[in-house]
Design an enzyme around this catalytic site. Structure first.
Site, PDB file in Angstrom:
ATOM      1  N   THR A 114       0.908  -1.085   0.070  1.00 58.23           N
ATOM      2  CA  THR A 114       0.244  -0.027  -0.053  1.00 58.23           C
ATOM      3  C   THR A 114       0.815   1.216  -0.043  1.00 58.23           C
ATOM      4  OG1 THR A 114       0.068   0.229   2.359  1.00 58.23           O
ATOM      5  CG2 THR A 114      -1.498  -1.153   1.344  1.00 58.23           C
ATOM      6  N   SER A 153       8.329  -6.160  -3.242  1.00 54.95           N
ATOM      7  CA  SER A 153       9.485  -5.617  -4.129  1.00 54.95           C
ATOM      8  C   SER A 153      10.453  -6.538  -4.617  1.00 54.95           C
ATOM      9  CB  SER A 153      10.227  -4.538  -3.266  1.00 54.95           C
ATOM     10  OG  SER A 153      10.994  -3.892  -4.145  1.00 54.95           O
ATOM     11  N   THR A 201      10.484  -0.436  -1.602  1.00 57.80           N
ATOM     12  CA  THR A 201      12.034   0.101  -2.034  1.00 57.80           C
ATOM     13  C   THR A 201      12.820  -0.982  -2.340  1.00 57.80           C
ATOM     14  OG1 THR A 201      12.470  -0.087   0.282  1.00 57.80           O
ATOM     15  CG2 THR A 201      11.327   2.069  -0.370  1.00 57.80           C
ATOM     16  N   ASP A 202      12.829  -2.308  -2.149  1.00 50.73           N
ATOM     17  CA  ASP A 202      14.040  -3.145  -2.154  1.00 50.73           C
ATOM     18  C   ASP A 202      14.494  -3.203  -3.668  1.00 50.73           C
ATOM     19  OD1 ASP A 202      13.839  -3.993   0.586  1.00 50.73           O
ATOM     20  OD2 ASP A 202      13.798  -5.929  -0.071  1.00 50.73           O
TER      21      ASP A 202
END
Lengths: 461, 461
Positions: free
Chosen positions: A106, A150, A182-183
């Site tokens: 989300t 991610s 973000t990975d």
């Protein structure tokens, strides 16, 4: 009637009922992986009935696998009062139209961003409730493309995203936001740079490092900056919009090909490597370009979508004493391309030479990058480099190893001709190779603070 | 009589004679790898008769493989006047005794450091001639242990170095310098930290990024700093001594376990990652520790030498869409240990799970590090991390991937017992794991410049 098991269903709901533990209850949970203490959080609508989400003392939310639970005990109760008011996202005729494409998890929820747990704000109305400033920036619509963590993003998602972006552009959108964990956000940014070329509008990838219910969350700010960039920026490129380096006074826009995650938990984790960031963004001053040249926003709807990817590509990250079996195995397993992240100016040890020759004979395309991340693969300087070039390894200049991996996959999705592969790899699409790295692009960029600028100027190479 | 082919012999000498090209001649060389122009440099005593060393316009010295030479032409001649006066290294009774161990190439030559070409200063007399300041710092003796390029260093050399260091310590030396190419200098520093424990004297690794005959060379300065550190520092640890970040006013001392090469060509390439450097060093102010605690110099001659290394260890550098065959091949090829450099807080994608389970069943030891380099593997935060831990992957906290690779090789050289491997890996020997990373250890450290310190203080995490 209040829902004391808010959002839980199926097997997870049964476990809560069995142990008499409510949502917002402080619970001690004994599991086969150890004991956990924290507050049981409500869950949002989702298909997962095998986890109970717990906010632990560190501020992180963790999902407890119900199959590991031996027992639970409620030892307190405190209902958090925050909630997202669901409101209609106002339409303002003069504002740009922005589309948010979701990839998983989300964005701007009031709780954990990545696990997808608890009051996720995704619909325009929810996002408006969570971040009302958005309505002053743009007219927002949203579409959830997939629900993938991610680290599970890959070529299939890159291609689907590229196609979806192409359609949005054709349909007249003024800017696109992509919500992303973000990975591997920077890998996706590189893939979209290659797959969606010469776009007429900004394509902005955004994520957050801190859960939205933590005081230090970067979620709302990053989203506002991304929405502003998508709707108002003259820079029409694939960009990563994330937290700036010194304060929350501005966010950075990074080129999708030169950005990398450099800290596992800090908010200021995304850095442009080997160059300065593209621009800064905040709501007070708008977009301030740092780079002098960039692709400008256009009125036309022309865009080249090239959704190709050859999956048999790998990265070999060199380490001392590496043995040839590492490369032999890739060749035997049918890999068509290898990005080497070498030491120094682009070196590996002698024992690999025979495996490299064999790979070359089998037509495997090999490119050299540097694991120093900053600087160029300069393979003409030493014997080792020249030997490796003679064996068919092509230096990829200052392309980041991760970007080179994505680009080689994309190139090999289109051609297997060695000369064409080389030409495509070494012809930059958006600064994945640059002629020089500016002095103030090493390690840290800080504009606007004169003392630091002066320090960086003195910072000798 | 002047030697117009100074230092050349065998086949290389024949080539020079055949084309009538002298040392110090400006030559155009046509080879199967293209045309090269530059000055033919003299060669020092060495066993190589297959290369002609050329100084090209960029300032780099390159070695031309004689088998690639089609023709050579001398188009000018200019004999450089610099030479190293060979003098006896003076012995000063009150100065500390320092031993320089050579691993390959030359140190503080007047020409290329790494190719080993031309007037290499290695003997104490030559080093004194090249860098006379050394005689005011220490009484220097030297020993060439091997002649290996940095990228070819490996366990065999680590073990031999550890044993040699142990002997020097037993024999009463006051400090040790190790001359090393820069490519894998930090790997060797990590290996020696684990193999030579609790040393009573400083063990200082040093190299240079720029050829000694270039005006910007860091060779002499780094060597002086290393000699000062070896002879006078109270810090008795395995350290890397290299060029500081802002100027040549001082060098940095880095802990051998936390240092990494971050630029392929800059002099300020070595950086302490996830911590501040250990100390600064210059000849004016001596050693100024930055870290508060360190291992102090002692009079005794006790040292624990543990020269062990299991070579079947590898690094898996995660990238999106990685397939299980990468890990399966390692297991099939008999690898006993795998360091994963994961994304984010220590994640890989779901398709690898089955291969990880299989590796675990075969007794392969797996540890997780982060490819962000800064920050910790925190695998309890997300489902993915907890899944991976349940499958037997152990988070290695904030150990650098390269350090973790070296340490796992060293640990598996001693035991295969999972609990003991885990205990040894997670018990830091010299800060390869730290409890926290200081705010000013992220990306760049700059002490002593108040404005920059203030900037870094404001630098929000």
């Amino acid at each position: 009637m209040e829902d004391i098991f808010q959002g839980y269903k199926g097997r997870a709901l049964e476990v809560l009922k069995k142990f008499n533990v409510r949502v917002w209850g402080k619970a001690i949970i004994d599991t086969s992986r150890g004991e956990f203490q924290g507050t049981v959080l409500p869950r949002a609508e989702n298909d997962d009935d095998t986890h109970i989400v717990l906010k632990i003392a560190t501020g992180y939310n963790i999902g407890i696998d119900i199959f590991t639970i031996k027992s639970m005990k409620e030892v307190g109760y405190y209902k958090a009062t925050y909630k997202i008011p669901e409101k209609e996202f106002p339409y303002t005729p003069n504002l740009p139209n922005v589309k948010l494409l979701g990839t998983g998890g989300t964005i701007a929820s009031r709780l954990d961003y990545r696990t997808g747990a608890v009051i996720p704000a995704f619909s325009p109305g929810e996002l408006y409730g969570a971040v009302p400033e958005l309505a002053d920036i743009c007219n927002l619509t949203t579409e959830k493309l997939f629900a993938v963590f991610s680290e599970n993003m890959g070529p299939e998602q890159y291609k689907a995203l590229a196609v979806a972006i192409g359609k949005e552009i054709e349909n007249g959108i003024d800017g696109i936001i992509i919500g992303h964990g973000t990975d591997t956000l920077s890998h996706t940014a590189a893939a979209l740079t290659f797959m969606v070329q010469n776009p007429p509008v900004p394509i902005v990838l955004v994520g957050s490092q801190r859960s939205s219910d933590r005081p230090s969350s970067d979620a709302a700010l990053n989203l506002m900056h991304a929405a502003y960039t998508a709707g108002h920026s003259d820079i029409a490129e694939v960009m990563v919009c994330m937290f700036g380096p010194t304060s929350d006074e501005y966010g950075f826009l990074h080129r999708g090909t030169r950005v990398r995650k450099m800290h596992s938990s800090y908010r200021s984790t995304f850095r442009t490597i080997g160059d300065t960031p593209l621009a800064t963004v905040n709501l007070k001053d708008g977009i301030k370009p740092i780079k002098e040249t960039y692709n400008h926003r256009r009125k036309d709807r022309k865009v080249k979508v090239l959704p190709y990817f050859e999956e048999k590509v790998s990265i070999v990250y060199y380490y001392p004493n590496m043995q040839p079996d590492i490369i032999d195995s890739l060749v035997d397993n049918g890999y068509r391309g290898i990005i080497i992240a070498g030491t120094g100016l682009g070196h590996v040890n002698k024992p690999l030479y025979s495996a490299i020759e064999r790979a070359k004979k089998k037509g495997v395309h090999m490119f050299m990058t540097v694991q120093t991340l900053w600087g160029y693969a300069h393979m003409y300087v030493y014997d080792t480099g020249r030997d490796l070039m003679a064996k068919g390894i092509i230096p990829a200049e200052n392309m980041l190893p991760e970007t080179a991996y994505i680009k080689l996959g994309w190139v090999l999705g289109q051609t297997d001709d060695p000369e064409e592969v080389k030409r495509l790899m070494l012809t930059p699409i958006n600064d994945e190779i640059t002629l020089r790295e500016p002095y103030n692009g090493y390690l840290i960029y800080q504009g606007g603070v004169p003392e630091v600028e002066e320090f960086i100027r003195k910072f000798r190479k």
